[in-house]
Scaffold this motif. Structure first.
Motif, PDB file in Angstrom:
ATOM      1  N   SER A 227       0.851  -1.189   0.000  1.00 50.81           N
ATOM      2  CA  SER A 227       0.000   0.000   0.000  1.00 50.81           C
ATOM      3  C   SER A 227       0.888   1.240   0.000  1.00 50.81           C
ATOM      4  O   SER A 227       1.760   1.388   0.860  1.00 50.81           O
ATOM      5  N   ILE A 228       0.661   2.115  -0.980  1.00 51.10           N
ATOM      6  CA  ILE A 228       1.516   3.281  -1.186  1.00 51.10           C
ATOM      7  C   ILE A 228       0.743   4.565  -0.905  1.00 51.10           C
ATOM      8  O   ILE A 228      -0.391   4.726  -1.355  1.00 51.10           O
ATOM      9  N   SER A 229       1.359   5.468  -0.162  1.00 49.53           N
ATOM     10  CA  SER A 229       0.774   6.796   0.026  1.00 49.53           C
ATOM     11  C   SER A 229       1.874   7.842  -0.085  1.00 49.53           C
ATOM     12  O   SER A 229       3.035   7.575   0.232  1.00 49.53           O
ATOM     13  N   THR A 230       1.495   9.015  -0.545  1.00 50.17           N
ATOM     14  CA  THR A 230       2.449  10.120  -0.655  1.00 50.17           C
ATOM     15  C   THR A 230       2.674  10.734   0.723  1.00 50.17           C
ATOM     16  O   THR A 230       1.715  10.989   1.455  1.00 50.17           O
ATOM     17  N   PHE A 231       3.926  10.958   1.066  1.00 54.16           N
ATOM     18  CA  PHE A 231       4.261  11.573   2.351  1.00 54.16           C
ATOM     19  C   PHE A 231       3.649  12.971   2.448  1.00 54.16           C
ATOM     20  O   PHE A 231       3.800  13.800   1.549  1.00 54.16           O
ATOM     21  N   VAL A 232       2.934  13.198   3.556  1.00 52.02           N
ATOM     22  CA  VAL A 232       2.319  14.495   3.836  1.00 52.02           C
ATOM     23  C   VAL A 232       2.943  15.052   5.112  1.00 52.02           C
ATOM     24  O   VAL A 232       2.777  14.465   6.186  1.00 52.02           O
ATOM     25  N   PRO A 233       3.689  16.164   5.043  1.00 51.63           N
ATOM     26  CA  PRO A 233       4.266  16.749   6.263  1.00 51.63           C
ATOM     27  C   PRO A 233       3.162  17.165   7.236  1.00 51.63           C
ATOM     28  O   PRO A 233       2.163  17.764   6.831  1.00 51.63           O
ATOM     29  N   LYS A 234       3.329  16.828   8.506  1.00 54.49           N
ATOM     30  CA  LYS A 234       2.311  17.115   9.516  1.00 54.49           C
ATOM     31  C   LYS A 234       2.831  18.135  10.532  1.00 54.49           C
ATOM     32  O   LYS A 234       4.028  18.176  10.841  1.00 54.49           O
ATOM     33  N   SER A 235       1.913  18.913  11.065  1.00 55.44           N
ATOM     34  CA  SER A 235       2.259  19.858  12.126  1.00 55.44           C
ATOM     35  C   SER A 235       2.710  19.104  13.369  1.00 55.44           C
ATOM     36  O   SER A 235       2.348  17.941  13.581  1.00 55.44           O
ATOM     37  N   HIS A 236       3.522  19.765  14.192  1.00 50.69           N
ATOM     38  CA  HIS A 236       4.011  19.220  15.465  1.00 50.69           C
ATOM     39  C   HIS A 236       4.877  17.972  15.275  1.00 50.69           C
ATOM     40  O   HIS A 236       4.919  17.099  16.147  1.00 50.69           O
ATOM     41  N   THR A 237       5.547  17.863  14.132  1.00 53.20           N
ATOM     42  CA  THR A 237       6.488  16.767  13.894  1.00 53.20           C
ATOM     43  C   THR A 237       7.808  17.357  13.406  1.00 53.20           C
ATOM     44  O   THR A 237       7.849  18.510  12.950  1.00 53.20           O
ATOM     45  N   PRO A 238       8.897  16.592  13.461  1.00 56.76           N
ATOM     46  CA  PRO A 238      10.170  17.098  12.929  1.00 56.76           C
ATOM     47  C   PRO A 238      10.114  17.409  11.436  1.00 56.76           C
ATOM     48  O   PRO A 238      10.958  18.159  10.933  1.00 56.76           O
ATOM     49  N   TRP A 341       0.098  26.783  13.560  1.00 55.50           N
ATOM     50  CA  TRP A 341      -0.243  25.990  14.746  1.00 55.50           C
ATOM     51  C   TRP A 341       0.687  26.284  15.933  1.00 55.50           C
ATOM     52  O   TRP A 341       0.632  25.591  16.948  1.00 55.50           O
ATOM     53  N   ALA A 342       1.509  27.317  15.815  1.00 55.33           N
ATOM     54  CA  ALA A 342       2.463  27.628  16.885  1.00 55.33           C
ATOM     55  C   ALA A 342       1.762  28.024  18.181  1.00 55.33           C
ATOM     56  O   ALA A 342       2.350  27.951  19.265  1.00 55.33           O
ATOM     57  N   LYS A 343       0.505  28.450  18.086  1.00 57.40           N
ATOM     58  CA  LYS A 343      -0.235  28.865  19.293  1.00 57.40           C
ATOM     59  C   LYS A 343      -0.706  27.673  20.118  1.00 57.40           C
ATOM     60  O   LYS A 343      -1.225  27.839  21.219  1.00 57.40           O
ATOM     61  N   ILE A 344      -0.535  26.450  19.587  1.00 55.59           N
ATOM     62  CA  ILE A 344      -0.955  25.239  20.303  1.00 55.59           C
ATOM     63  C   ILE A 344       0.271  24.581  20.921  1.00 55.59           C
ATOM     64  O   ILE A 344       1.224  24.231  20.215  1.00 55.59           O
ATOM     65  N   ASP A 345       0.246  24.417  22.226  1.00 52.00           N
ATOM     66  CA  ASP A 345       1.364  23.818  22.959  1.00 52.00           C
ATOM     67  C   ASP A 345       1.031  22.361  23.260  1.00 52.00           C
ATOM     68  O   ASP A 345       0.215  22.063  24.127  1.00 52.00           O
ATOM     69  N   ILE A 346       1.669  21.441  22.526  1.00 56.47           N
ATOM     70  CA  ILE A 346       1.400  20.013  22.744  1.00 56.47           C
ATOM     71  C   ILE A 346       2.285  19.427  23.836  1.00 56.47           C
ATOM     72  O   ILE A 346       2.135  18.257  24.206  1.00 56.47           O
ATOM     73  N   GLY A 347       3.224  20.221  24.337  1.00 59.04           N
ATOM     74  CA  GLY A 347       4.123  19.744  25.389  1.00 59.04           C
ATOM     75  C   GLY A 347       5.512  19.431  24.888  1.00 59.04           C
ATOM     76  O   GLY A 347       6.475  19.464  25.654  1.00 59.04           O
ATOM     77  N   VAL A 348       5.647  19.113  23.597  1.00 59.23           N
ATOM     78  CA  VAL A 348       6.959  18.822  23.011  1.00 59.23           C
ATOM     79  C   VAL A 348       7.593  20.138  22.573  1.00 59.23           C
ATOM     80  O   VAL A 348       6.964  20.949  21.891  1.00 59.23           O
ATOM     81  N   ASP A 349       8.861  20.347  22.956  1.00 59.50           N
ATOM     82  CA  ASP A 349       9.555  21.588  22.618  1.00 59.50           C
ATOM     83  C   ASP A 349       9.807  21.689  21.120  1.00 59.50           C
ATOM     84  O   ASP A 349      10.213  20.706  20.478  1.00 59.50           O
ATOM     85  N   ALA A 350       9.599  22.883  20.553  1.00 59.28           N
ATOM     86  CA  ALA A 350       9.842  23.108  19.129  1.00 59.28           C
ATOM     87  C   ALA A 350      11.312  22.877  18.786  1.00 59.28           C
ATOM     88  O   ALA A 350      11.639  22.377  17.703  1.00 59.28           O
TER      89      ALA A 350
END
Length: 614
Positions: A227-238, A341-350
């Motif tokens: 199963s193949i999918s195109t990589f989609v960059p997500k917020s709050h990830t490296p 999405w910078a206004k949302i603090d998920i707990g992980v440091d940017a």
């Protein structure tokens, strides 16, 4: 780009995520609504772990749900027991972002399967990670039925897996695949992404080559599905700063892999590049996109995740009308850029995310803090917030079964199907009764083999929309009951419109034959009974009805299957329909042919089955 994020309330610069400290304290719905229609995930799903610290750099869930909090095995077992009693489900799924990393799994599975296997209840473990599933675990989950195994290598070369922090190797994958096929699982599915940061043509070729080697381990071609999918960059990830590849790049890579699939003998499924294109826009979009969504909806965009309903041109027009450039959202971002999405603090440091991106470019691995030292992501303070992991051996004691599996008995049930229940299809009806029997506490007898099914059979399938006073069903169960007690046990668990009216025990070797004829009472009050049509039918020696079905013409002489057609008081007519072994016809088809009705007219009639001839 965004110039600044303005505070509307003093000191309220960010929205901070709330974190549940203890998963055991979270309420769980042990008495959920059980749909009559079959949904996508038609099973009992129990969340056993929340959070994952493997740190796959593309995975949003792995960062926004930190830290890892496991539910105790005793609590999991308690939830399973209560939920099965209230739902009647025939499959249990243990949910986690990586179920193989649930520490108590090896101790929980044998006890859980001892409880489930006796009642033909299967267990599924989604989100399996290569290297965490042992032969003992495979042995346990195969005790009821085998469906298929799914793994997500995501990339086919070790260099690329290091870049995305996917800590598996090919040797583990091949060993797991050998074990899967040795235990006669029918299929193996693998998930891969294309367009990952730093990807080369060699990485794409490696996907096909890896699948080719796995095909050799199976018994036949097309046992492997890629199963193949195109990589989609997500917020709050490296990877939130990375670019997404273009539509043309996605199409070319998928085209190549489709060609290789045919050559090497594996199945291939893919996510449409145009859908991934839109996902990439909305995954890192801003509030201006609300206008695009509204305009696309006004233009007719509906059910866009279905290929046959997806209309990319509507979205293109919506972007044009809103005067927004969709490609703006797919480009690489800089570290200094203010993200929506910078206004949302998920707990992980940017800064931790940025350093993970740099490590990806160097091909460096970040270890899992469950097994090694804390990686300083910023989520845990180790006072209020910390990982919850059950490493000690658990001892769950099964309650002694008060019910003994004696000799099986067969019962013949007569039931009515009225009012809104007439809209249940035959497959839905099977499911409804199966789960009602379970909720009633009846111990069903199951067939043997790889896919055990309850020994339950219906005399005949009733067309959707037709009511009935006399439907017949045979079931085999352990234990002896009188008819009245069976009705009292089962009826409270059936939906409105379904009621068992009679129950008798029959010999185990008694077969349930279809009736030779069915008697119906049809009410034409909706648009009046055309008695002339009855006279015309009765006057004819032959009345041929034909329909094109699956490319073949099917013909039935209605004069040979309609035993009688008698007008009744008012706008009603009685029809007795024979059920020959071949060349039969549904009551709805017979009515449509005799009275020259359109397909859309049939639901306006009230059709009631009032009797059978055995």
């Amino acid at each position: 780009s965004i110039k600044e994020i303005e505070e509307l309330l003093t000191g309220y610069h960010k929205v901070k995520r709330r974190i549940l400290k203890d998963l055991n304290t979270a309420p769980f719905p042990t008495c959920p609504i059980v749909p009559y229609h079959k949904p996508v995930h038609d099973r009992l799903s129990i969340e056993v772990t929340r959070g994952c610290t493997h740190g796959c750099r593309f995975c949003q869930a792995g960062f926004i749900y930190r830290p890892v909090r496991e539910r105790s095995p005793e609590k999991v077992f308690e939830i399973v027991e209560k939920s099965l009693k209230n739902t009647g489900y025939e499959e249990v799924s243990l949910l986690s972002l990586s179920i193989g990393d649930y520490q108590p799994l090896k101790d929980l599975l044998p006890v859980l399967m001892d409880r489930l296997s006796n009642e033909g209840i299967a267990l599924s473990l989604p989100s399996l990670r290569v290297g965490t599933i042992s032969s003992k675990i495979m042995e346990q989950i195969s005790r009821v039925r085998r469906t298929g195994f799914t793994f997500a290598p995501e990339a086919a070369t070790q260099e690329m897996r290091n870049r995305i922090n996917k800590k598996i190797n090919e040797e583990e994958l091949f060993e797991t695949a050998k074990e899967v096929f040795a235990r006669k699982w029918p299929s193996l599915k693998l998930y891969f992404m294309i367009g990952l940061p730093g990807e080369t043509d060699e990485d794409i070729k490696a996907i096909a080559e890896l699948a080719r080697q796995l095909v050799k381990l199976g018994k036949h071609k097309f046992q492997i599905t890629v199963s193949i999918s195109t990589f989609v960059p997500k917020s709050h990830t490296p990877f939130q700063w990375e670019r997404q590849i273009s539509l043309q790049e996605s199409r070319e890579k998928i085209k190549f892999l489709r060609k290789m699939a045919w050559k090497y003998g594996f199945r291939i499924r893919w996510h449409e590049p145009e859908q991934s294109f839109l996902e990439g826009i909305f995954s890192r979009g801003d509030r201006r996109l609300h206008e695009v969504i509204l305009r696309a909806w006004l233009k007719g965009a509906r059910f866009d995740s279905w290929r046959d309903r997806f209309r990319f041109e509507l979205w293109q027009a919506a972007f044009e009308d809103a005067r927004l450039n969709p490609y703006f959202y797919l480009v690489e971002r800089s570290k200094d850029e203010i993200l929506p999405w910078a206004k949302i603090d998920i707990g992980v440091d940017a800064e931790f995310l940025w350093q993970e991106r740099l490590k990806s470019q160097r091909g460096e691995i970040t270890p899992d803090c469950r097994y090694e030292a804390c990686q300083q992501c910023g989520v845990c303070d180790f006072k209020e917030i910390a990982p919850t992991i059950y490493k000690e051996k658990s001892e769950i004691i099964l309650k002694e079964q008060t019910f003994k599996f004696n000799e099986p008995h067969k019962y013949r049930l007569t039931f009515s199907k009225l009012n809104t229940a007439r809209f249940f299809g035959h497959l839905e009806l099977i499911n409804i009764f199966h789960r009602a029997f379970r909720r009633a506490g009846l111990k069903l007898v199951y067939s043997k083999g790889f896919h055990p099914l309850p020994k339950m059979s219906f005399a005949v399938a009733l067309p959707v929309g037709v009511e009935s006073l006399v439907e017949i069903l045979d079931i085999e169960i352990y234990g002896r009951y009188d008819g009245k007690s069976l009705l009292g046990k089962i009826n409270p668990h059936l939906p409105e419109g379904l009621r068992i009216t009679h129950a008798i025990e029959v010999p185990l070797n008694a077969s349930l034959s279809p009736p030779s004829a069915q008697r119906f009472l049809v009410d034409f009050s909706a648009f009046g009974l055309d008695r002339k049509k009855i006279e015309e039918f009765q006057a004819k020696k032959s009345f041929i009805w034909q329909v094109l079905h699956n490319g073949k013409v099917r013909q039935v002489d209605l004069k040979k299957v309609v035993k009688c057609l008698i007008p009744k008081q008012g706008e009603k007519v009685e029809i007795v329909l024979l059920l020959p072994s071949q060349g039969g016809i549904k009551i709805t088809e017979a009515i449509s042919a005799i009275f020259s009705l359109k397909k859309e007219d049939i639901p306006r009639l009230q059709i009631l089955k009032v009797g059978v001839e055995m």
